[in-house]
Design a protein around this motif. Sequence first.
Motif, PDB file in Angstrom:
ATOM      1  N   TRP A  51      51.924  39.266  47.870  1.00  0.00           N
ATOM      2  CA  TRP A  51      50.816  39.867  47.110  1.00  0.00           C
ATOM      3  C   TRP A  51      50.790  39.150  45.766  1.00  0.00           C
ATOM      4  O   TRP A  51      51.653  39.347  44.919  1.00  0.00           O
ATOM      5  N   VAL A  52      49.774  38.321  45.565  1.00  0.00           N
ATOM      6  CA  VAL A  52      49.699  37.472  44.373  1.00  0.00           C
ATOM      7  C   VAL A  52      49.180  38.265  43.184  1.00  0.00           C
ATOM      8  O   VAL A  52      48.189  38.996  43.282  1.00  0.00           O
ATOM      9  N   LEU A  53      49.857  38.104  42.051  1.00  0.00           N
ATOM     10  CA  LEU A  53      49.436  38.679  40.775  1.00  0.00           C
ATOM     11  C   LEU A  53      49.141  37.540  39.819  1.00  0.00           C
ATOM     12  O   LEU A  53      49.912  36.582  39.740  1.00  0.00           O
ATOM     13  N   THR A  54      48.021  37.638  39.079  1.00  0.00           N
ATOM     14  CA  THR A  54      47.627  36.544  38.187  1.00  0.00           C
ATOM     15  C   THR A  54      47.474  37.045  36.748  1.00  0.00           C
ATOM     16  O   THR A  54      46.370  37.044  36.193  1.00  0.00           O
ATOM     17  N   HIS A  97      43.381  45.417  29.995  1.00  0.00           N
ATOM     18  CA  HIS A  97      43.826  46.418  30.973  1.00  0.00           C
ATOM     19  C   HIS A  97      43.480  46.018  32.411  1.00  0.00           C
ATOM     20  O   HIS A  97      43.424  46.878  33.300  1.00  0.00           O
ATOM     21  N   TYR A  98      43.254  44.716  32.633  1.00  0.00           N
ATOM     22  CA  TYR A  98      42.878  44.219  33.973  1.00  0.00           C
ATOM     23  C   TYR A  98      43.823  43.110  34.414  1.00  0.00           C
ATOM     24  O   TYR A  98      44.286  42.307  33.608  1.00  0.00           O
ATOM     25  N   ILE A  99      44.113  43.084  35.718  1.00  0.00           N
ATOM     26  CA  ILE A  99      44.857  41.973  36.295  1.00  0.00           C
ATOM     27  C   ILE A  99      44.260  41.649  37.663  1.00  0.00           C
ATOM     28  O   ILE A  99      43.952  42.549  38.457  1.00  0.00           O
ATOM     29  N   GLY A 100      44.054  40.366  37.917  1.00  0.00           N
ATOM     30  CA  GLY A 100      43.566  39.928  39.219  1.00  0.00           C
ATOM     31  C   GLY A 100      44.722  39.827  40.208  1.00  0.00           C
ATOM     32  O   GLY A 100      45.788  39.300  39.867  1.00  0.00           O
ATOM     33  N   THR A 101      44.525  40.335  41.415  1.00  0.00           N
ATOM     34  CA  THR A 101      45.572  40.277  42.434  1.00  0.00           C
ATOM     35  C   THR A 101      44.958  39.918  43.785  1.00  0.00           C
ATOM     36  O   THR A 101      43.746  40.014  43.979  1.00  0.00           O
TER      37      THR A 101
END
Length: 361
Positions: A134-137, A106-110
């Motif tokens: 806006w970077v999403l990883t 349930h986590y995403i680094g941005t």
Amino acid sequence: MRTALVVGSGLMGTSAALALTARGVDVHLTDHDPGTARTAASLGAGTTGEPDGPVDLVIVAVPPAHVAATLADALTRGLGRGYLDIASVKGGPRRDLEALGCDLTHYIGTHPMAGRERSGPLAATADLFEGRPWVLTPTPATDTEVLNLALELVALCRAVPVVMDADAHDRAVALVSHTPQLVSSMVAARLEHAEDTAVRLCGQGILDVTRIAGSEPGMWMDILAANPGPVADVLADVAVDLTETVAALRALQSADEDKRRGGAAGIEDILRRGNAGRAKVPGKHGTAPKAYEIVAVLIGDQPGELARLFADAGAAGVNIEDVRIEHSTGQQAGLVHLMVEPRTAPALTVALRERGWSIRQ
């Protein structure tokens, strides 16, 4: 998204909160310094009251070194349906979370590629992220709902989503953000003990190069400490160029004709490579860079003069693509460089002259 919890009420967290509240999201604010959270709330960024239950999205806006511990605590307490951070480094915090045994479903680094030289909630603006990448990883383990919440956040902040691998992101920001900060600071450091007579000669070039050197050291220590390897790799390449450039300049002093030619070739090479690299930097709205014509206008340093100049340019039907102001040393005047489409420059020059403006060729 109806509710959000922003953990960290600095520049980035407060700016995101301002953007969300402006678009109807119920935002709750918290910070290790309650006074900072109260300041953000007083600006209209949300409320410092605790949410009644889990929010739709928990946004962690703390320095990279504190991301993992803050997220782990939020996950353990079940504060939201989805979790993300907006720190400027992505690989390290994710590995720290894995080492803590956290479930990252349930986590995403941005990372929003935006910021200012100033920090804190008072520097925040609701439009800080507009038009910015806006970077999403995400990883294969990232839940689709969390990715959709992150994309909704980006849309509400009117930014542009970019999907990247976390470590690729860290190498990229080392090149385009972290190393430029250090190089700018190094150039500015040459001025610390410079003669006043030399500093008074400062023009637009030194202002451009050292602008970001005014950033807060503490904030940059947090960032650089989280991404030291990739930054050191880029700086090592810069060091090679620097060493070769020094040698080329020394050769230009030589009495030997061949050495002078070699030195000149070395300097020309670095200048041409700089041209090629600069040409790759995206232009307006992230589009391919364009070559603009500059119309230089002499302007007095009185209230309303700049607004009058823009109004006269608008009356001439010319769109100003970019602007730069060069202040005159020791005079209450400056030179405003209006950057316009080449085909519109002659008409703008004529129109401004007719309205009494002094144009510099």
